[in-house]
Design a protein around this motif. Structure first.
Motif, mmCIF file in Angstrom:
data_model
loop_
_atom_site.group_PDB
_atom_site.id
_atom_site.type_symbol
_atom_site.label_atom_id
_atom_site.label_comp_id
_atom_site.label_asym_id
_atom_site.label_seq_id
_atom_site.Cartn_x
_atom_site.Cartn_y
_atom_site.Cartn_z
ATOM 1 N N ARG A 548 35.044 61.700 81.370
ATOM 2 C CA ARG A 548 34.798 61.988 82.849
ATOM 3 C C ARG A 548 34.501 61.013 83.562
ATOM 4 N N HIS A 549 34.711 60.651 85.057
ATOM 5 C CA HIS A 549 34.278 59.402 85.666
ATOM 6 C C HIS A 549 32.795 59.885 86.239
ATOM 7 N N LEU A 550 32.433 61.191 86.229
ATOM 8 C CA LEU A 550 31.104 61.327 86.795
ATOM 9 C C LEU A 550 30.454 62.362 86.166
ATOM 10 N N TRP A 551 29.185 62.226 85.833
ATOM 11 C CA TRP A 551 28.354 63.097 85.199
ATOM 12 C C TRP A 551 27.147 63.210 85.843
ATOM 13 N N VAL A 552 26.463 64.495 86.339
ATOM 14 C CA VAL A 552 25.196 64.364 86.941
ATOM 15 C C VAL A 552 24.261 65.425 86.126
ATOM 16 N N THR A 553 23.205 64.749 85.549
ATOM 17 C CA THR A 553 22.336 65.337 84.752
ATOM 18 C C THR A 553 20.936 65.680 85.278
ATOM 19 N N ALA A 554 20.143 66.605 85.039
ATOM 20 C CA ALA A 554 18.875 66.796 85.655
ATOM 21 C C ALA A 554 18.177 65.530 84.857
ATOM 22 N N HIS A 555 17.251 64.912 85.939
ATOM 23 C CA HIS A 555 16.386 63.749 85.227
ATOM 24 C C HIS A 555 15.670 64.036 83.920
ATOM 25 N N ASP A 556 15.722 63.232 82.791
ATOM 26 C CA ASP A 556 14.922 63.486 81.697
ATOM 27 C C ASP A 556 14.684 62.039 81.075
ATOM 28 N N ASP A 557 13.459 61.743 80.954
ATOM 29 C CA ASP A 557 12.968 60.421 80.642
ATOM 30 C C ASP A 557 13.667 59.928 79.125
ATOM 31 N N ASP A 558 14.101 60.980 78.357
ATOM 32 C CA ASP A 558 14.544 60.444 77.184
ATOM 33 C C ASP A 558 16.129 60.369 77.112
ATOM 34 N N GLN A 559 16.706 60.976 78.086
ATOM 35 C CA GLN A 559 18.012 60.748 78.041
ATOM 36 C C GLN A 559 18.442 59.451 78.474
ATOM 37 N N ARG A 560 18.433 58.269 77.930
ATOM 38 C CA ARG A 560 18.553 57.008 78.381
ATOM 39 C C ARG A 560 20.205 56.544 78.067
ATOM 40 N N TYR A 561 20.930 56.871 77.045
ATOM 41 C CA TYR A 561 22.097 56.418 76.845
ATOM 42 C C TYR A 561 23.107 57.670 76.364
ATOM 43 N N PRO A 562 24.375 57.220 77.257
ATOM 44 C CA PRO A 562 25.270 58.415 77.299
ATOM 45 C C PRO A 562 25.903 58.928 76.221
ATOM 46 N N ALA A 563 25.862 57.976 75.031
ATOM 47 C CA ALA A 563 26.614 58.284 73.743
ATOM 48 C C ALA A 563 25.236 58.592 72.722
ATOM 49 N N GLY A 564 23.992 58.737 73.091
ATOM 50 C CA GLY A 564 22.939 59.130 72.264
ATOM 51 C C GLY A 564 22.157 57.714 71.880
ATOM 52 N N ALA A 565 20.948 58.086 71.182
ATOM 53 C CA ALA A 565 19.962 56.814 71.044
ATOM 54 C C ALA A 565 20.330 55.888 69.989
ATOM 55 N N TYR A 566 21.028 56.685 68.931
ATOM 56 C CA TYR A 566 21.526 55.680 67.784
ATOM 57 C C TYR A 566 23.421 55.690 67.888
ATOM 58 N N VAL A 567 23.765 54.741 68.302
ATOM 59 C CA VAL A 567 25.137 54.744 68.735
ATOM 60 C C VAL A 567 26.022 54.239 67.406
ATOM 61 N N ASN A 568 25.450 53.413 66.630
ATOM 62 C CA ASN A 568 26.236 53.051 65.387
ATOM 63 C C ASN A 568 26.439 53.951 64.539
ATOM 64 N N GLN A 569 27.707 54.362 63.996
ATOM 65 C CA GLN A 569 27.914 55.322 63.155
ATOM 66 C C GLN A 569 27.423 56.728 63.605
ATOM 67 N N ASN A 570 27.299 57.006 65.035
ATOM 68 C CA ASN A 570 27.021 58.262 65.384
ATOM 69 C C ASN A 570 28.132 59.287 65.210
ATOM 70 N N PRO A 571 28.085 60.370 64.726
ATOM 71 C CA PRO A 571 28.979 61.387 64.372
ATOM 72 C C PRO A 571 29.494 61.891 65.646
ATOM 73 N N GLY A 572 28.974 61.996 66.732
ATOM 74 C CA GLY A 572 28.975 62.565 68.033
ATOM 75 C C GLY A 572 27.958 63.710 68.189
ATOM 76 N N GLY A 573 27.916 64.427 69.448
ATOM 77 C CA GLY A 573 27.186 65.455 69.635
ATOM 78 C C GLY A 573 25.750 65.246 70.039
ATOM 79 N N THR A 574 25.377 63.808 70.236
ATOM 80 C CA THR A 574 24.049 63.567 70.556
ATOM 81 C C THR A 574 23.983 63.156 72.068
ATOM 82 N N GLY A 575 25.074 63.000 72.607
ATOM 83 C CA GLY A 575 25.209 62.534 74.072
ATOM 84 C C GLY A 575 25.328 63.319 75.199
ATOM 85 N N ILE A 576 25.818 62.827 76.300
ATOM 86 C CA ILE A 576 25.719 63.492 77.437
ATOM 87 C C ILE A 576 26.461 64.749 77.453
ATOM 88 N N ASP A 577 27.494 64.874 76.703
ATOM 89 C CA ASP A 577 28.201 66.211 76.601
ATOM 90 C C ASP A 577 27.445 67.238 75.831
#
Ligand code: CO
Length: 643
Positions: A548-577
């Motif tokens: 998507r070109h846009l996502w709007v989320t409620a502010h959360d200090d822990d949600q900093r990276y759209p693909a999750g905190a550990y991106v390398n070899q991350n299987p998915g399911g920890t990010g913005i979706d």
């Protein structure tokens, strides 16, 4: 010592962090430091601290914390530790589940490691010898992030996949000589090749592409006269530590190893009062998914922030080369693989530019002629990640406009073109004889933690609307616009639509301008293609933010990276979706915009051997944030220059 809770980590603070970890017994001989980041205090706490500091200047500083990720190179264990520099103690620690959460970024020493592993691997050396490449040390190996493909035997391992390039001589541009048809999968902990895929032998393109060397066949043109930018009285900005003021703008400079440059507390002074606009702005991720499904490169997807810590790759910029004019530089300090401070000199460039006409009118009735010149403040840095180079340029304009431009240049990732002279190969272009360049995208995610006149913000999607002929529109000329409020996080996942001029208006419903309209800024997207890979693909799961070109989320200090905190070899399911599954309220609350934009790159012959800068980005323009043109008070051009 830092004056403000958002000040960047200093070298002394990185040393102290390492000492605290050492005294806590957390550093062994095989310990590496893939991530060392300022653990920014919560937005709420920073705002409360500032409000209190205004009343009591000697207000005690907030607890200064660092988040460190430790990798044990012997065991592969990963530990996340938060330390307090204020109390000089470990605040928390936990083991990271690398299979479920992902691996920390690739370390610079792992580039050297893979060459040593492959040069000593008999199977790989034999495959190279079959290609007539007898000297393994002349073959340079690229440590490429592995992704997650559920291949047997890979789970839980720290992996890279390795493509190689022939280096003809010490000064050679190796990217021009891909050794194609073969890829090695390497375990970085056991230091072994776990899989060698030798699909086919393709001839190595040998033509030199040494744009960096003098070439008698390409004499430098002699037509250019000098351009010099002079500001005899110095620049119009002032710098106080990390705080920058320019014209009516004010913001803080931040820098970390994942995102590189970050801008904090960006605001505009209007009628004598400081008005906040963005609390924190950064490029929180960028990913380069490749579109060639062949057996040696179906896995090619590089997350330059989460997998390669792009901030660590910031270039040292040079006056007169990278930047023209009256420049101020900031050094950046990051932690090296050993957790010790490494200074990246002149990493951030700050300067102002003339930007043509700001506004102008010649009046036929009163005979007046008025013109004012536009300026912009440029805050930029440049990185090199392997073959590619990227520039990140934030622009602030006199009329309240904010822009981000990302520049892509460097050397395209080359392959051996399988069918030279035959353009029918569907997954790459032939950019030089026998040299292929697989199709790919460069998709960026800007994280915009908004704060328009406070923390109660909302987003409307605004489309142009064609109106059919009717009694009210008898001649059919009518058109209008339609605003649709995005009420919850699932509503907030949107695609751009150039055919209706779609913009997203961020407003503060509680603050109104002179016309009674809520104050607002509009996000103007470029609207290029979102992720082109199939929704069922691994990359679509891992880089869900690119769908998507846009996502709007409620502010959360822990949600900093759209693909999750550990991106390398991350299987998915920890990010913005996954965050938006909570479907939190985003209508009139503290919100974060995540904007995906980028380039879909079908490489051209003109991109070889080095690619002229290509640009992508977005613009934020005030829409009723001000009561009228905020640049009416810009003075006429100075007399010496305008007659
Ligand atoms: Co490209």
């Amino acid at each position: 010592m830092p004056q403000h809770p958002l000040d960047r980590l200093t070298g002394a603070e990185l040393e102290l962090n390492r000492t605290i970890l050492d005294q806590a017994g957390l550093i062994g001989p095989a310990t590496r430091f893939p991530l060392v980041l300022l653990h920014e205090p919560a937005k709420r706490d920073v705002l409360a601290w500032e409000a209190a500091t205004g009343r009591a200047p000697d207000q005690q500083a907030l607890d200064r914390q660092v988040r460190t990720v430790l990798l044990d190179r012997a065991s592969g264990q990963v530990t996340e530790v938060v330390t307090s520099l204020t109390s000089q103690a470990v605040v928390s620690r936990r083991a990271v589940d690398v299979t479920r959460e992902g691996q920390p970024p690739i370390l610079s020493e792992e580039f050297d490691l893979v060459e040593k592993i492959l040069w000593a691997d008999p199977g790989w050396c034999a495959a190279m010898a079959r290609r007539g490449l007898a000297d393994p040390a002349r073959i340079r190996v690229s440590a490429l992030s592995a992704g997650v493909f559920d291949l047997p035997g890979e789970q839980g391992r720290r992996l890279v996949r390795c493509l190689s390039f022939l280096q003809l001589h010490d000064d050679d541009n190796v990217w021009a000589h891909p050794v194609d048809g073969i890829v090695a999968y390497v375990d970085l902990i056991s230091c072994e090749v776990i899989e060698l895929i030798d699909d086919r032998e393709l001839s190595v393109p040998l033509a030199a592409a040494d744009f960096h060397l003098d070439d008698p066949a390409v004499p430098a043109r002699i037509s250019q006269r000098p351009i010099e930018i002079r500001q005899p009285e110095g620049p119009s900005f002032t710098i106080d530590g990390n705080l920058v003021s320019w014209e009516k703008w004010q913001f803080r400079i931040g820098f970390d190893q994942v995102e590189g440059l970050t801008l904090h507390q960006l605001g505009f002074t209007d009628g004598g009062r400081g008005r906040p606009i963005i609390y924190r702005a950064s490029v929180a991720e960028m990913v380069v998914p490749y579109g060639d499904p062949s057996p040696v490169r179906f896995w090619q997807n590089y997350f330059d922030a989460g997998e390669y810590s792009l901030g660590k790759e910031a270039n040292t910029l040079a006056l007169g080369c990278d930047c023209l004019g009256e420049i101020r530089y900031f050094d950046a300090v990051v932690a090296d693989d050993d957790g010790r401070p490494r200074t990246l000199a002149h990493a951030i460039c700050l300067h102002e530019e003339d930007y043509g006409v700001l506004w102008k009118h010649t009046d036929m009735y009163n005979g007046s002629s008025s013109v004012r010149r536009q300026r912009r403040l440029v805050i930029s840095f440049f990185i090199t990640v392997g073959n590619y180079d990227y520039g990140f340029y934030w622009y602030l304009y006199l009329d309240g406009t904010i822009e981000l431009e990302c520049k892509a240049t460097g050397v395209v990732f080359a392959s051996a073109y399988p069918t030279p002279g035959d353009a029918s190969y569907p997954w790459a272009s032939e950019i030089a004889p026998g040299v292929g360049a697989p199709f790919h995208q460069h998709l960026f995610s800007a994280r915009l933690d908004m704060m328009l006149d406070g923390t109660t913000n909302a987003v409307d999607e605004v489309d142009a609307v064609r109106v059919p002929v009717s009694a009210a529109n008898p001649y059919g000329n009518a058109f209008t616009r339609q605003a649709t409020r995005l009420r919850t996080e699932r509503d907030g996942a949107r695609l751009a639509d150039g055919a209706v001029g779609r913009t997203w208006h961020v407003s503060n419903p509680a603050v109104h301008n002179a016309m009674g309209q809520p104050v607002a800024y509009a996000l103007h997207p470029e609207g290029g293609p979102a992720l082109l890979a199939d929704p069922a693909s691994s990359i679509a799961r891992r880089a869900a933010f690119t769908s998507r070109h846009l996502w709007v989320t409620a502010h959360d200090d822990d949600q900093r990276y759209p693909a999750g905190a550990y991106v390398n070899q991350n299987p998915g399911g920890t990010g913005i979706d996954s965050w938006i599954e909570a479907d939190r309220d985003i209508d009139g609350t503290d919100i974060v915009l995540w904007h995906t934009f980028g380039l879909t790159h079908f490489p051209r012959p003109e991109d070889w051997p080095i690619m002229p800068v290509d640009q992508t980005g977005f613009v934020l323009k005030p829409v009723g944030f001000f009561d009228r043109n905020p640049a009416l008070d810009v003075p006429p051009p100075s007399a010496g220059h305008c007659r």
